[in-house]
Design an enzyme around this catalytic site. Structure first.
Site, short mmCIF file in Angstrom:
data_model
loop_
_atom_site.label_atom_id
_atom_site.label_comp_id
_atom_site.label_asym_id
_atom_site.label_seq_id
_atom_site.Cartn_x
_atom_site.Cartn_y
_atom_site.Cartn_z
N TRP A 101 0.81 -1.21 0.00
CA TRP A 101 0.00 0.00 0.00
C TRP A 101 0.84 1.26 0.00
CZ3 TRP A 101 -4.37 -0.38 -2.11
CH2 TRP A 101 -5.09 -1.58 -2.01
N ASP A 181 -1.18 6.69 6.17
CA ASP A 181 -2.30 5.87 5.73
C ASP A 181 -2.56 4.86 6.86
OD1 ASP A 181 -4.03 4.01 4.67
OD2 ASP A 181 -2.85 3.61 2.86
N LYS A 205 -12.68 -1.24 7.05
CA LYS A 205 -12.04 -2.22 7.94
C LYS A 205 -12.51 -1.99 9.38
CE LYS A 205 -8.68 -1.68 4.46
NZ LYS A 205 -8.77 -2.93 3.77
N1 PMP Z 1 -4.31 1.65 2.05
C1 PMP Z 1 -4.42 0.52 2.78
C2 PMP Z 1 -3.50 0.32 3.94
C3 PMP Z 1 -5.39 -0.44 2.45
O1 PMP Z 1 -5.49 -1.55 3.17
C4 PMP Z 1 -6.25 -0.19 1.36
C5 PMP Z 1 -7.34 -1.16 0.97
N2 PMP Z 1 -7.21 -2.44 1.30
C6 PMP Z 1 -6.07 0.98 0.62
C7 PMP Z 1 -5.11 1.88 1.00
C8 PMP Z 1 -6.96 1.29 -0.54
O2 PMP Z 1 -8.21 1.56 -0.06
P1 PMP Z 1 -9.47 1.85 -0.99
O3 PMP Z 1 -9.82 0.56 -1.65
O4 PMP Z 1 -10.49 2.30 0.00
O5 PMP Z 1 -9.09 2.90 -1.96
#
Ligand code: PMP
Length: 374
Positions: A101, A181, A205
């Protein structure tokens, strides 16, 4: 009705109490004669929902006065662009890559850097040529090549896929404007908000259903978005001035988040959540450790995530069997992310201890049976 143990990484299991409350008032919210999702976002009822959700979140996280709370859309992914558009202002930013991520966040910022400033890779824990062996730790502050003039330092404090977590806010470098994040561990423990310039998190989450993205931003960072490249919807200043309602917000997701915040307060807040989460994660990690190498988790002990626990079995065939059998036993969502394979158990706030005990028992029993056969 049977609810199964849902270990999905997200969208994830939600507190049953919050779901029941939503169910009870789905058709008629507090005697208004309509569902909350059928009402104007500018009306009295929804304003009450929004304000209560915001106040409860501020109380849970002890958010200082000089931070603004925004409930936006576009997922955490849109924040990968919104952050550089709002904060770079022609300067440079440092990125620390510790998993899938934070790598995506860095790549997205780098994609638009010509328009907004310069993007630097300050540290990466990815093992060159052997991605499977990388992303097992979080670098110490002195292992980061930071630019003292950087507008911000971007980190992901819980890597959902690789299971790497910053478990102590004090481990982050001091003096930098840290942008984090926190999608997959926000609300799992108290956070020193003052150590961060900006925090963002997708909701699906630990907050509520997908569709809402939480942004907590320090006031002095507002008002820097480059108007030539930043859509107004992504401009934090414009969003704070309009109370997250530059356009129609995701009203139902905000309402559900509000019910989850209420549940968290009732359960004893984030100190209590942190204790429970520590216990739950310890049960799974000790099961991995005690399996004699049948289950393996490659992450350095100090960085092991309490929310997302990836692990492998001796062969992909056994992993497939583990997933298949887990599903027939009433577990859901244990298959690892497709990019890394293996198994992943996500133990968000709403996963009860009984669910973790059931998982641990299944893991032990499976290992005993299959170790003998191999
Ligand atoms: N950052 C993290 C740490 C994530 O776990 C996720 C989704 N699993 C995202 C960003 C992306 O999130 P979204 O699908 O809501 O754009």
């Amino acid at each position: 009705m049977t609810r199964i143990w849902n270990f999905s990484a997200g969208p994830a299991t939600l507190p049953e109490a919050a779901l029941r409350e939503a169910q009870a008032e789905l058709l008629d919210w507090h005697g208004a004669g309509a569902s909350i999702m059928e009402m104007s976002h500018r009306g009295k009822c929804f304003s009450e929902v929004l304000e209560t959700a915001k106040a409860d979140l501020r109380a849970l996280l002890a958010i200082p006065e000089n931070y603004r709370v925004l409930f936006l859309q576009g997922g955490a992914t849109l924040q990968f662009s919104a952050v550089p558009m709002n904060l770079l202002a022609g300067r440079c930013a440092d990125y620390v890559v510790t998993g899938a991520w934070s790598k995506k966040a860095w790549q997205e910022a780098a994609r638009i850097e010509k328009a907004v400033g310069k993007v630097r890779l300050a540290a990466t824990t990815e093992a060159e040529g052997q991605p499977a062996d990388g992303f097992c730790s979080f670098p110490r502050a002195d292992e980061m090549r930071l630019d003292p003039k950087a507008a911000y330092l971007h980190v992901c404090t819980n890597e959902t896929i690789h299971g790497v977590e910053v478990r102590d806010d004090a481990l982050l470098p001091e003096g930098a404007t840290v942008v984090a994040d926190m999608s997959s561990h926000i609300l799992s423990r108290p956070v020193d908000i003052w150590r961060y310039g900006l925090i963002y998190a997708g909701a699906q989450k630990n907050i509520g259903p997908s569709g809402m993205t939480l942004v907590i931003v320090r006031e002095d960072l507002l008002g820097q978005a480059d108007a030539n490249v930043t859509p107004r919807l992504l401009d934090y200043q414009a969003q704070t001035e309009n109370d997250s309602m530059l356009n129609t917000p995701c009203t139902f997701a905000i309402y559900m988040a509000g019910l989850v915040f209420k549940w968290l307060k009732k359960e004893g807040g984030l100190v209590r959540m942190a204790e429970i989460n520590l216990e739950k994660a310890a049960r799974v990690y000790e099961t991995i450790e005690e399996s004699g190498g049948f289950y393996r988790n490659p992450v350095e002990e100090a960085c092991r995530s309490r929310m997302n626990i990836p692990f492998t079995l001796p062969t992909p065939e056994l992993e497939a069997e583990f997933v298949r059998e887990s599903e027939s036993r009433g577990f859901m969502g244990l298959k690892g992310h497709k990019s890394v394979g293996g198994i992943r158990a996500s133990l968000y706030n709403a996963m009860p201890r009984e669910g973790v005990e059931a998982l641990v028992e299944f893991m032990r029993e499976f290992a005993a049976r299959r170790s003998k056969r191999n």
